[in-house]
Design a protein around this motif. Structure first.
Motif, PDB file in Angstrom:
ATOM      1  N   VAL A  66      44.515  51.285  67.865  1.00 20.37           N
ATOM      2  CA  VAL A  66      44.524  49.766  67.219  1.00 20.37           C
ATOM      3  C   VAL A  66      43.826  49.873  65.942  1.00 20.37           C
ATOM      4  CG1 VAL A  66      42.941  48.572  68.439  1.00 20.37           C
ATOM      5  CG2 VAL A  66      44.916  47.437  67.656  1.00 20.37           C
ATOM      6  N   PHE A  67      42.776  50.566  65.934  1.00 19.43           N
ATOM      7  CA  PHE A  67      41.848  50.550  64.676  1.00 19.43           C
ATOM      8  C   PHE A  67      41.912  51.658  63.929  1.00 19.43           C
ATOM      9  CE2 PHE A  67      39.252  47.981  67.797  1.00 19.43           C
ATOM     10  CZ  PHE A  67      39.252  46.773  66.945  1.00 19.43           C
ATOM     11  N   LYS A  68      43.197  52.232  64.056  1.00 16.61           N
ATOM     12  CA  LYS A  68      43.641  53.641  63.021  1.00 16.61           C
ATOM     13  C   LYS A  68      43.537  53.076  61.539  1.00 16.61           C
ATOM     14  CE  LYS A  68      46.001  57.232  65.372  1.00 16.61           C
ATOM     15  NZ  LYS A  68      47.021  58.056  65.571  1.00 16.61           N
ATOM     16  N   PRO A  69      42.742  53.866  60.761  1.00 15.67           N
ATOM     17  CA  PRO A  69      43.019  53.647  59.319  1.00 15.67           C
ATOM     18  C   PRO A  69      44.404  53.404  58.957  1.00 15.67           C
ATOM     19  CG  PRO A  69      42.319  55.914  59.539  1.00 15.67           C
ATOM     20  CD  PRO A  69      42.506  55.293  61.142  1.00 15.67           C
ATOM     21  N   ARG A  70      44.274  52.680  57.501  1.00 15.55           N
ATOM     22  CA  ARG A  70      45.707  52.484  56.998  1.00 15.55           C
ATOM     23  C   ARG A  70      45.876  53.773  56.075  1.00 15.55           C
ATOM     24  NH1 ARG A  70      43.317  46.514  55.069  1.00 15.55           N
ATOM     25  NH2 ARG A  70      41.456  47.821  54.713  1.00 15.55           N
ATOM     26  N   ASN A  71      46.984  53.901  55.897  1.00 14.12           N
ATOM     27  CA  ASN A  71      47.507  55.189  55.030  1.00 14.12           C
ATOM     28  C   ASN A  71      48.372  54.242  53.839  1.00 14.12           C
ATOM     29  OD1 ASN A  71      48.384  57.527  54.082  1.00 14.12           O
ATOM     30  ND2 ASN A  71      49.918  57.627  55.688  1.00 14.12           N
ATOM     31  N   PRO A  72      47.728  54.554  52.660  1.00 13.97           N
ATOM     32  CA  PRO A  72      46.591  55.150  52.119  1.00 13.97           C
ATOM     33  C   PRO A  72      45.526  54.102  52.665  1.00 13.97           C
ATOM     34  CG  PRO A  72      47.439  54.218  50.311  1.00 13.97           C
ATOM     35  CD  PRO A  72      48.371  53.934  51.315  1.00 13.97           C
ATOM     36  N   PRO A  73      44.147  54.605  52.701  1.00 15.22           N
ATOM     37  CA  PRO A  73      42.826  53.615  53.164  1.00 15.22           C
ATOM     38  C   PRO A  73      42.786  52.900  51.968  1.00 15.22           C
ATOM     39  CG  PRO A  73      42.604  56.161  53.563  1.00 15.22           C
ATOM     40  CD  PRO A  73      43.782  56.065  52.769  1.00 15.22           C
ATOM     41  N   MET A  74      42.350  51.618  52.288  1.00 18.16           N
ATOM     42  CA  MET A  74      42.260  50.662  51.267  1.00 18.16           C
ATOM     43  C   MET A  74      40.692  50.242  51.396  1.00 18.16           C
ATOM     44  SD  MET A  74      45.684  48.250  50.887  1.00 18.16           S
ATOM     45  CE  MET A  74      45.897  48.243  52.677  1.00 18.16           C
ATOM     46  N   VAL A  75      39.607  50.495  50.702  1.00 20.72           N
ATOM     47  CA  VAL A  75      38.475  50.075  50.872  1.00 20.72           C
ATOM     48  C   VAL A  75      38.157  49.237  49.671  1.00 20.72           C
ATOM     49  CG1 VAL A  75      35.843  50.990  50.711  1.00 20.72           C
ATOM     50  CG2 VAL A  75      37.606  52.625  51.287  1.00 20.72           C
ATOM     51  N   LYS A  76      37.922  47.858  50.334  1.00 20.98           N
ATOM     52  CA  LYS A  76      37.856  46.648  49.473  1.00 20.98           C
ATOM     53  C   LYS A  76      36.722  46.002  49.251  1.00 20.98           C
ATOM     54  CE  LYS A  76      41.313  43.738  50.454  1.00 20.98           C
ATOM     55  NZ  LYS A  76      42.381  42.990  51.152  1.00 20.98           N
ATOM     56  N   TYR A  77      35.653  46.613  49.794  1.00 20.83           N
ATOM     57  CA  TYR A  77      34.019  45.947  49.787  1.00 20.83           C
ATOM     58  C   TYR A  77      33.407  47.238  49.512  1.00 20.83           C
ATOM     59  CZ  TYR A  77      36.320  42.349  52.229  1.00 20.83           C
ATOM     60  OH  TYR A  77      37.219  41.110  52.610  1.00 20.83           O
ATOM     61  N   THR A  78      31.761  46.929  49.103  1.00 21.78           N
ATOM     62  CA  THR A  78      31.288  48.129  48.712  1.00 21.78           C
ATOM     63  C   THR A  78      30.332  48.660  49.765  1.00 21.78           C
ATOM     64  OG1 THR A  78      29.449  46.278  48.305  1.00 21.78           O
ATOM     65  CG2 THR A  78      30.732  47.025  46.530  1.00 21.78           C
ATOM     66  N   HIS A  79      30.367  47.735  51.046  1.00 20.93           N
ATOM     67  CA  HIS A  79      29.499  48.424  52.202  1.00 20.93           C
ATOM     68  C   HIS A  79      28.376  48.926  52.120  1.00 20.93           C
ATOM     69  CE1 HIS A  79      33.242  47.610  54.658  1.00 20.93           C
ATOM     70  NE2 HIS A  79      34.101  48.128  53.675  1.00 20.93           N
ATOM     71  N   MET A 139      36.023  48.624  56.536  1.00 14.99           N
ATOM     72  CA  MET A 139      35.014  49.485  56.760  1.00 14.99           C
ATOM     73  C   MET A 139      35.662  50.673  57.728  1.00 14.99           C
ATOM     74  SD  MET A 139      33.123  50.758  59.601  1.00 14.99           S
ATOM     75  CE  MET A 139      32.573  49.664  60.931  1.00 14.99           C
ATOM     76  N   VAL A 140      36.616  50.382  58.463  1.00 13.12           N
ATOM     77  CA  VAL A 140      37.393  51.713  59.227  1.00 13.12           C
ATOM     78  C   VAL A 140      37.838  52.561  58.081  1.00 13.12           C
ATOM     79  CG1 VAL A 140      39.300  52.198  60.393  1.00 13.12           C
ATOM     80  CG2 VAL A 140      37.913  50.418  61.120  1.00 13.12           C
ATOM     81  N   ASP A 141      38.365  51.967  56.961  1.00 15.24           N
ATOM     82  CA  ASP A 141      38.892  52.896  55.960  1.00 15.24           C
ATOM     83  C   ASP A 141      37.744  53.715  55.155  1.00 15.24           C
ATOM     84  OD1 ASP A 141      41.387  52.199  56.734  1.00 15.24           O
ATOM     85  OD2 ASP A 141      41.885  50.665  55.000  1.00 15.24           O
ATOM     86  N   TYR A 142      36.617  52.870  54.871  1.00 17.90           N
ATOM     87  CA  TYR A 142      35.468  53.572  54.268  1.00 17.90           C
ATOM     88  C   TYR A 142      35.163  54.761  54.972  1.00 17.90           C
ATOM     89  CZ  TYR A 142      30.824  54.005  52.176  1.00 17.90           C
ATOM     90  OH  TYR A 142      29.617  54.558  51.648  1.00 17.90           O
ATOM     91  N   VAL A 143      34.789  54.717  56.439  1.00 15.25           N
ATOM     92  CA  VAL A 143      34.565  55.830  57.053  1.00 15.25           C
ATOM     93  C   VAL A 143      35.492  56.852  57.102  1.00 15.25           C
ATOM     94  CG1 VAL A 143      34.018  56.428  59.808  1.00 15.25           C
ATOM     95  CG2 VAL A 143      33.071  54.302  58.849  1.00 15.25           C
ATOM     96  N   GLU A 144      36.768  56.511  56.919  1.00 15.54           N
ATOM     97  CA  GLU A 144      37.918  57.642  57.011  1.00 15.54           C
ATOM     98  C   GLU A 144      37.941  58.420  55.657  1.00 15.54           C
ATOM     99  OE1 GLU A 144      41.170  59.736  58.334  1.00 15.54           O
ATOM    100  OE2 GLU A 144      39.754  58.303  59.220  1.00 15.54           O
ATOM    101  N   VAL A 145      37.333  57.760  54.524  1.00 13.57           N
ATOM    102  CA  VAL A 145      37.360  58.366  53.190  1.00 13.57           C
ATOM    103  C   VAL A 145      35.874  58.837  53.014  1.00 13.57           C
ATOM    104  CG1 VAL A 145      37.194  57.996  50.707  1.00 13.57           C
ATOM    105  CG2 VAL A 145      38.825  56.785  52.048  1.00 13.57           C
ATOM    106  N   LYS A 146      34.989  58.351  53.307  1.00 14.72           N
ATOM    107  CA  LYS A 146      33.620  58.921  53.014  1.00 14.72           C
ATOM    108  C   LYS A 146      32.840  59.671  54.121  1.00 14.72           C
ATOM    109  CE  LYS A 146      33.108  56.621  49.138  1.00 14.72           C
ATOM    110  NZ  LYS A 146      32.926  57.354  47.976  1.00 14.72           N
ATOM    111  N   ARG A 147      33.542  59.441  55.642  1.00 17.37           N
ATOM    112  CA  ARG A 147      32.773  60.157  56.588  1.00 17.37           C
ATOM    113  C   ARG A 147      31.273  60.282  56.476  1.00 17.37           C
ATOM    114  NH1 ARG A 147      35.514  59.614  61.138  1.00 17.37           N
ATOM    115  NH2 ARG A 147      37.438  59.883  60.086  1.00 17.37           N
ATOM    116  N   PRO A 148      30.273  59.253  56.616  1.00 12.39           N
ATOM    117  CA  PRO A 148      28.764  59.285  56.380  1.00 12.39           C
ATOM    118  C   PRO A 148      28.457  60.232  57.370  1.00 12.39           C
ATOM    119  CG  PRO A 148      29.614  57.038  55.989  1.00 12.39           C
ATOM    120  CD  PRO A 148      30.884  57.936  56.655  1.00 12.39           C
ATOM    121  N   LYS A 149      27.380  61.229  57.018  1.00 11.19           N
ATOM    122  CA  LYS A 149      27.028  62.377  57.867  1.00 11.19           C
ATOM    123  C   LYS A 149      25.532  61.879  58.461  1.00 11.19           C
ATOM    124  CE  LYS A 149      30.503  65.049  57.548  1.00 11.19           C
ATOM    125  NZ  LYS A 149      31.527  65.198  58.672  1.00 11.19           N
ATOM    126  N   ARG A 150      24.973  60.994  57.910  1.00 18.37           N
ATOM    127  CA  ARG A 150      23.454  60.690  58.541  1.00 18.37           C
ATOM    128  C   ARG A 150      23.068  59.234  58.318  1.00 18.37           C
ATOM    129  NH1 ARG A 150      19.454  61.557  53.900  1.00 18.37           N
ATOM    130  NH2 ARG A 150      18.762  60.654  54.300  1.00 18.37           N
TER     131      ARG A 150
END
Length: 463
Positions: free
Chosen positions: A217-230, A371-382
Motif C-alpha cells: 500500500v506504501f509503494k512509491p509513485r511512478n514516477p516518484p514525486m518528491v514535493k518537500y525538502t525532507h 518521503m516514500v518517494d524521496y527514499v526511492e530516489v535517494k536511498r540514504p545509506k547512513r
C-alpha cells in the motif's frame, strides 16, 4: 531541583550472565512461506529507511511468585517458547531474514534453518541486587543477547526476533528482546508482543486483531514525486562542536522523572508567551528539552543550523491510503524542526515550541508519500547526525499492559543503553506494577559529564 522533577540514579554494576542454551523457534504450523521455496515479502520504503535498519533492544523484568526456582525456570521457558511458536504462524515474517535486492532495497526471505532465536541464560545475582529496576541502566546490556563480535547495525541474515530469558537466584527473571524495526514500528511491536503475551497467558493462540502485512500500500509513485525538502534526511556538514562533545567524550546516560504538573507548567509557559499558540504537551516539552540540551552543551558557532527530529504516527492522518486493522508495519514519519544555535538558545519557549508544532503538523499523508518517494530516489545509506537531536516518544506505547504473559505486569519495560547513539533522547512512560497509575514521564538522554549539572538546572527551570 524542582520537586516536580526527580533525577533518577541507577547502580553501576557488573551482571554476570551465563548463556545456557540458544535455539531457533519456528512457526508451530504451516505458513505461506512453506508453500514456495522462493517465497519473499515486500518491505515498503517506510520499513526500509536507514533509521529502521536496527534491532531495537528492550528488557522486561518480572519478580518471582514461586519458590521452586528450577521448576519455574523450565515452565517459563516452555511457556514462552510454545506461545512464540503459535504466534509465529500469523506473524510468520518474524521467522524470516532480510536480504538486499536491486538498488540495495530490502526484502524478507525464508529458509528451513531460519526462525526466531530464543536464549536461556542465568545469573548468580538476585533482582534486588540490580538496584532501581524502574530506571533504564546500561549495566543491563548482558540481558540482551548479542552474537560474539557482532557488527553494529548488522541486520542482513540476522534473526528478526531475538529473545533472551535470564533467570535470577531469587526466582525472578528478565525477558530481553531485540526486534527488527524493519518489520514493525513501535505500535506494531506492541501488537505483536500483546499477541505473544495473551497466547502464553491463555494457552491458545490469540491474535486480535489479525495481523496484516499489506506493505505494498506504501509503494512509491511512478514516477516518484518528491514535493518537500525532507531536511530530516539531508547530509549536513558538522561545523559545530555538538557531535564531537558527545561522541569524543564518554557521555553519561541521565534520566529524569517529570510529573504531569511540570509538563502542564511547561505547556502553560509556552502558551502564555504567545496567546495564539495552541500546542500539545509534547510540542512544549520537546522544545524545552531541546533548548536545555543545546544550552547545556554550549554549542558553537551560534549561526550553525540545528535539527530536532521526532517520529510522528501517521495512522490517524491517512485519508486516500486505507490501512486494514491489524497492519503492523512502519507508519511513522520523521518530523524535523530547524533553527540556528543562537535562536534555540535565546528565543522564547513559545517560539521554539511553534517550530516543533509546525514540524509535527507538516507530517501529512502527502508528506509521507513524498518521503516514500524521496527514499526511492535517494536511498540514504547512513544515519546523519550533523547538528541533530532525535526525540523518540515511547509514552504512548502500552508496554506494561501488553506484557503480561501470565505472571503479571513487568516491574520495568523499556530500553537499556542510549550511549551508542548519544544524540537520541527517549521519553518513557512511568509504569509497572509499582507505579500506581503515575502519569509522569521519564526523560532519558546522554550528556558529557561537564554538561550534566547545567542541563539539570535548565530542565528544572532553575537557571
Amino acid at each position: 531541583m524542582d520537586s516536580c522533577i526527580q533525577e533518577l540514579k541507577f547502580s553501576h554494576l557488573h551482571i554476570p550472565v551465563t548463556i545456557n542454551s540458544n535455539f531457533l523457534v519456528h512457526p508451530s504450523s504451516p505458513t505461506p512461506a512453506d508453500q514456495s521455496p522462493h517465497h519473499s515479502l515486500y518491505l515498503s520504503n517506510l520499513d526500509d529507511t536507514v533509521g529502521a535498519r536496527v534491532l531495537t533492544p528492550s528488557v522486561y523484568f518480572y519478580r518471582s511468585s514461586n519458590d521452586q526456582t528450577k521448576t519455574r525456570e523450565c515452565l517459563v521457558l516452555k511457556w514462552l517458547q510454545d506461545a512464540l511458536g503459535e504466534v509465529l504462524v500469523p506473524y510468520y515474517p518474524f521467522s524470516g531474514r532480510l536480504r538486499e535486492v536491486e538498488n540495495g532495497k530490502l526484502e524478507v526471505f525464508f529458509g528451513a534453518e531460519q526462525g526466531a532465536l530464543m536464549v536461556s541464560a542465568s545469573s548468580s545475582m538476585a533482582l534486588d541486587d540490580l538496584g532501581d529496576l524502574t530506571v533504564p541502566n546500561p549495566a543491563w546490556l548482558p540481558l540482551i543477547f548479542q552474537y560474539p563480535k557482532e557488527e553494529a547495525y548488522k541486520i542482513l541474515e540476522m534473526p528478526l526476533l531475538i529473545a533472551q530469558v535470564t533467570f535470577f537466584t531469587c526466582g525472578g527473571f528478565s525477558l530481553g528482546i531485540r526486534l527488527c524495526h524493519c518489520i514493525c514500528d513501535g505500535f506494531g511491536a506492541m501488537q505483536f508482543l500483546a499477541s505473544w503475551a495473551a497466547t502464553a497467558k491463555n494457552g491458545r493462540l490469540i491474535a486480535d486483531p489479525e495481523p496484516v502485512w499489506d506493505r505494498e500500500v506504501f509503494k512509491p509513485r511512478n514516477p516518484p514525486m518528491v514535493k518537500y525538502t525532507h531536511d530530516e534526511y539531508l547530509a549536513v556538514e558538522e561545523r559545530s562542536n555538538l557531535t564531537n562533545s558527545l561522541w569524543e567524550t564518554k557521555p553519561l546516560q541521565k534520566c529524569y522523572r517529570i510529573n504531569k504538573e511540570f509538563q502542564r507548567r511547561i505547556k502553560s509557559i509556552a502558551q502564555g508567551q504567545d496567546s495564539s499558540l495552541m500546542c500539545s504537551s509534547f510540542d512544549a516539552m520537546a522544545a524545552h528539552i531541546w533548548k536545555s540540551w543545546v544550552k547545556a552543551l554550549d554549542v558553537k558557532p551560534l549561526e550553525y543550523n540545528l535539527r530536532l527530529t521526532f517520529s510522528v504516527n501517521v495512522r490517524t492522518r491517512l485519508e486516500a491510503l486505507k490501512l486494514r486493522e491489524g497492519f503492523y508495519g512502519n507508519v511513522v514519519c520523521l518530523a524535523c524542526a530547524t533553527s540556528s544555535v543562537n535562536n534555540v538558545m535565546n528565543d522564547s519557549l513559545s517560539k521554539t515550541t511553534r517550530l516543533v508544532q509546525e514540524a509535527r503538523v507538516r507530517v501529512t499523508e502527502d508528506y509521507l508519500r513524498s518521503m516514500v518517494d524521496y527514499v526511492e530516489v535517494k536511498r540514504p545509506k547512513r544515519l546523519e547526525f550533523g547538528g541533530k537531536l532525535m526525540i523518540t516518544q515511547w509514552t504512548r506505547f502500552e508496554m506494561y499492559e501488553t506484557a503480561d504473559f501470565g505472571w503479571g505486569k513487568p516491574v520495568y519495560a523499556g530500553p537499556i543503553d542510549l550511549r551508542p547513539t548519544p544524540q537520541v533522547c527517549v521519553l518513557l512512560p512511568q509504569g509497572g506494577v509499582e507505579s500506581g497509575g503515575d502519569q509522569s514521564m521519564v526523560v532519558c538522554l546522554c550528556l558529557p559529564p561537564a554538561a550534566v549539572h547545567k542541563f539539570t538546572r535548565l530542565l528544572s527551570l532553575n537557571d
